[in-house]
Design an enzyme around this catalytic site. Structure first.
Site: not given
Length: 348
Positions: A239-241
């Site tokens: 997922a993001h980050n």
């Protein structure tokens, strides 16, 4: 192309037992051995095949003790599994490589393509893309605007790299992998969910391999990182980050939620899940279907969901398996207690 046992032993630094002139031209599993093939023995469960295999050469560990005669020529090495990996890498490197840009490919005039690259039919290379030397971009692969790809990378059919992402050297993206799709960011409102624009990128460092249909989402801001030497199996979700530490490996269907930091040299079993906004230390091993809900210190081995140490898990599971019998016993004891109470009340 054929190689003799002598040549292979010299390449691997191994010791020959048998005919140094035995030659091979292919690889085979030890249980499916055939003349002209080289096999290896790295798992003790397969030892019995050593005495019956038809393979011409077998790689074995130095500590293997023979209990019966063998017909194959043996090459003793410190680590047979590692040695066969080196041979397979050599074999792969000797395969002919395609080069040139297929006339059916689209390559933007502003893109810069390195020397010795191959761009297959119907591949798309967007504006201001930079691709290093010796890359292989197979048919239907997509490289969006402003992407940077290092040298000696492989993008298999239908691999997709969204705009602005950065790919290091010696990176392999298997079919259907998606690098840089939007992170799952939505703000709840009384009317529904407002999308939070994901304006960051994905940075994949050197020597990374990403499996088929695996997704690495771009960050809300800044970058999602997949560090050097990471290996992701098929159907993994990053997922993001997130920040995946160097040389970490993840089996199929692992899911890592957003803004999570994973340490170096971790090993995650299939379908392990890690919650968002936590930190997992270095050299953490997670068993299959492990569920991590909080931060984990380095050098931990954990299984179960939520995760606990293996010893505690197996003790708990042993009790869990007995719960139906324990429930019957408890119900019987409860009934007996009620009968005793009734008898005592009657006697009073």
């Amino acid at each position: 192309m054929e190689f003799s046992a002598k040549q292979i032993a010299e390449y691997l630094g191994g010791k020959i037992e048998g005919n140094p002139d035995a030659s091979v031209h292919t690889f085979s599993k030890i249980e499916e051995g055939k003349a002209g093939a080289i096999s290896f023995l790295a798992n003790a469960k397969y030892t019995h095949y050593l005495y019956e295999t038809a393979s011409s050469i077998v790689l074995v560990n130095n500590d293997v003790v023979l209990e019966h005669p063998v017909t194959a020529t043996l090459i003793r090495v410190p680590n047979a599994y590692e040695s066969v990996a080196h041979l397979l890498q050599l074999y792969e490197s000797m395969k002919p490589r395609k080069s040139g840009i297929d006339p059916l490919a689209f390559v933007s005039p502003s893109a810069k393509i390195g020397e010795g690259c191959y761009i297959g039919a119907f591949a798309f290379v967007g504006d201001n893309v930079v691709i290093g030397n010796g890359c292989q971009v197979y048919p239907h692969a997509y490289i969006g605007d402003g992407v940077t790809v290092g040298s000696h990378c492989i993008l298999y059919p239908h691999a997709t790299v969204y705009y602005g992402c950065r790919i290091g050297n010696n990176v392999t993206l298997h079919s259907g992998s998606v690098i840089g799709a939007d992170g799952f960011g939505f703000a709840p409102t009384p009317e529904g969910y407002d999308k939070i624009p994901q304006i960051g990128i994905v940075t994949i460092e050197d020597n990374v391999e990403i499996g088929a249909n695996t997704c690495v989402d771009r960050s809300t801001m800044g970058s999602t990182f997949v560090r050097k030497g990471v290996k992701l199996d098929n159907l993994v979700q990053i997922a993001h980050n997130t920040d995946i530490g160097e040389n970490t490996v993840m089996s199929a269907q692992v899911g890592i939620a957003g803004s999570t930091k994973i340490g170096q040299w971790c090993m995650f079993g299939g379908q392990a899940g890690v919650a968002g906004h936590i930190t997992v230390g270095d050299k953490v091993n997670l068993g299959a279907q492990a569920g991590v809900t909080g931060s984990v210190k380095s050098n931990e081995t954990l299984i179960g969901s939520p995760v606990i140490p293996p010893t505690n898990y197996f003790k708990s599971y042993a009790i869990f398996r007995r719960l139906p019998d324990m429930y019957k016993t408890l119900s019987r004891m409860e009934k007996e207690i009620q009968e005793l109470k009734a008898q005592l009340n009657k006697n009073e």
